[in-house]
Motif scaffolding. Structure first.
Motif, PDB file in Angstrom:
ATOM      1  N   TYR A   1      -0.192  -0.879   7.290  1.00 34.09           N
ATOM      2  CA  TYR A   1       1.260  -0.697   7.175  1.00 34.09           C
ATOM      3  C   TYR A   1       1.896  -1.875   6.432  1.00 34.09           C
ATOM      4  O   TYR A   1       2.831  -1.694   5.650  1.00 34.09           O
TER       5      TYR A   1
ATOM      6  N   TYR B   1       1.456  -1.366   2.866  1.00 33.62           N
ATOM      7  CA  TYR B   1       2.375  -0.313   2.427  1.00 33.62           C
ATOM      8  C   TYR B   1       3.785  -0.862   2.215  1.00 33.62           C
ATOM      9  O   TYR B   1       4.453  -0.522   1.230  1.00 33.62           O
TER      10      TYR B   1
ATOM     11  N   TYR C   1       4.402   5.800  10.195  1.00 30.92           N
ATOM     12  CA  TYR C   1       3.437   5.789   9.092  1.00 30.92           C
ATOM     13  C   TYR C   1       2.109   6.397   9.546  1.00 30.92           C
ATOM     14  O   TYR C   1       1.459   7.141   8.790  1.00 30.92           O
TER      15      TYR C   1
END
Length: 498
Positions: A81, A84, A151
């Protein structure tokens, strides 16, 4: 399924779904295992074959093409994450703040697999964070966890975000200054803008920790607030905060090409960020949520300040020119050496002025942004327009976090007064003053009317009190706005444009 092929030798089979969604069978036999003398150790129960086939099945279902799986841990999810967030252009400050939260939940359940993280575990973690670090860290922790598991729902095996149903702990004692920047009233805003230019109150430097421990006194002859603000170039900045509602990083990143003098508009194109290893930089991104690139109209007082400021900087450039070998943008608020101005230094300067004026520590430069939203809301400006001024993509952001709540609205009182009496509250008060009818005379007339059996409609409320308001206060009082008519007019305008 286990099948014994020979004594001490087994075959295990299991059915799994591969990344394409098709079901396939995976089989493994008991792997060889030797003792210290090289003799074969038989697999008497078939456990070695079973372990081998399960490992093969996990290898097929886990981390194919970078996807998450049921065996992914929370720590692994955070690493994915985090990458990301970087690809989405989150700032280094945001990543650093999220890293701090990640250390906290990694110590609590970082080794758990995703399906093992329950809503109860999330609530327990948030409660611990709140008691240890205060309510603001609860909100940050919930934001990070919610985004991270959202996510995982999009890219992994989770079907439900466990943070979504988690209840935020209540009645948590604050730790230090919390709650963000306070709202400014119009009177407070005017006081600050006047004080930074005219106040003769002393503005001493705050002694350092070493000076406080030694008992060394501060500066014996400190400058006044007005002198200090002129020396540190704060007065113009405070006025433009009130005119634009910009964030501090945006204000210090303004360049003169952002300003259209003819159209009297501002189009901020960049902001300052601190990047580890690179220092303070001015960046320009069109999709930055904290640096909306829309165009906003400037009030007249802001244009007057900018015109004077540009002339003053031009004169300063003649006597103290910038280093020609260092390429710097043409900043509206440069440092004394014509470089980028450090936001932390500006914050320290404002803190010194704030303490000298006796203002609470919740009054920060961001308070001016709240004040802009509240003033526009009280004047009947729609949330959509206010969001455009503040640079919010969603108008509800300004309504939820920036517009002040709980203060009296005279416009609402005027609407009710007109509905009941058919008159404007201010007009009723001024009309009585023009007639010269005192409160005593009105009471006598009402008594006389009652004694003769005649009645007349009475004004509702304390209209006569409005006439005693100061002229400066009345100048900023919002006029009543018919919200229904305004929304209907906006709708008609939008339809006409289509």
């Amino acid at each position: 399924m286990l099948t014994e092929l020979a004594t001490g030798h087994w075959k295990a089979r299991v059915s799994v779904r591969d990344p394409s969604g098709r079901r396939r069978e995976v089989a493994r036999t008991s792997p060889l295992k030797l003792d210290s003398r090289g003799h074969l150790i038989p697999d008497r129960t078939g456990q070695r074959a079973l372990d081998a086939v399960l490992a093969a099945a996990i290898a097929i279902t886990a981390d194919h093409d970078g996807e998450l799986s049921a065996t992914t841990t929370v720590a692994q999810l955070w690493a994915r994450y985090r990458d990301y967030l970087i690809t989405q252009g989150r700032t280094q400050g945001t990543i650093a703040r999220y890293d701090h939260v990640a250390k906290l939940f990694d110590a609590v359940f970082g080794g758990r697999q995703l399906l093992e993280v329950t809503t109860a575990a999330i609530e327990s973690f948030l409660t611990e964070v709140g008691h240890a670090r205060g309510p603001s860290n609860i909100r940050t922790g919930r934001t990070v966890l919610s985004g991270m598991f959202r996510y995982a729902v999009r890219t992994g095996p989770l079907e439900v975000n466990p943070v979504r149903e988690a209840q935020t702990p209540k009645n948590i004692e604050p730790k230090g200054r919390t709650g963000g920047a306070a709202n400014l009233t119009i009177d407070e805003l005017r006081f600050i803008l006047s004080a930074v230019r005219t106040s003769q109150a002393p503005c001493p430097r705050t002694p350092s920790k070493a000076e406080r421990e030694r008992g060394t006194p501060g500066t014996s002859d400190p400058p006044t607030v007005a002198e200090y603000c002129e020396r540190t170039d704060l007065a113009d900045m405070m006025a433009l905060y009130a005119a634009t509602g910009l964030r501090r990083s945006q204000m210090l990143g303004l360049v003169w090409t952002d300003i259209d003098v003819t159209a009297q508009t501002l189009h901020p194109t960049g902001k300052l960020v601190r990047i580890p290893g690179k220092g303070l930089l001015r960046i320009a991104k069109t999709d930055d949520p904290k640096n909306h690139t829309g165009t906003i109209a400037l009030p007249e007082f802001a244009m007057e300040i900018l015109e004077r400021r540009k002339a003053a900087l031009a004169a300063r450039r003649l006597t103290s020119p910038p280093d020609p070998e260092i390429e710097q943008p043409d900043l509206v608020f440069p440092s004394t050496s014509w470089t980028l101005r450090d936001p932390q230094n500006v914050g320290h300067s404002w803190q010194r002025v704030r303490e000298a004026l006796g203002l609470p520590d919740t009054i920060t430069p961001h308070s001016f942004r709240h004040a802009v939203a509240t003033i526009l809301d009280d004047a009947g400006i729609s949330a959509r327009v206010t969001a455009d001024v503040l640079g919010h993509a969603d108008p509800t952001m300004a309504q939820r976090f920036y517009m002040a709540r709980g203060h009296p609205h005279r416009a609402a009182a005027d609407v009710l007064n007109r509905a009941v009496t058919g008159r404007s509250q201010t007009a009723s008060a001024s009309g009585m003053l023009r007639l010269g009818i005192s409160a005593t005379a009105r009471r006598k007339r009402r008594s006389s009317a009652c004694s003769t059996g005649k009645t007349r409609p009475q004004l509702v409320g304390n209209a006569h009190r409005h006439s005693s308001a100061s002229p400066d206060r009345d100048a900023f009082e919002p006029r009543p706005v018919n919200r229904g008519r305004q929304r209907a007019a906006e709708t008609r305008t939008d339809l006409h444009r289509l």
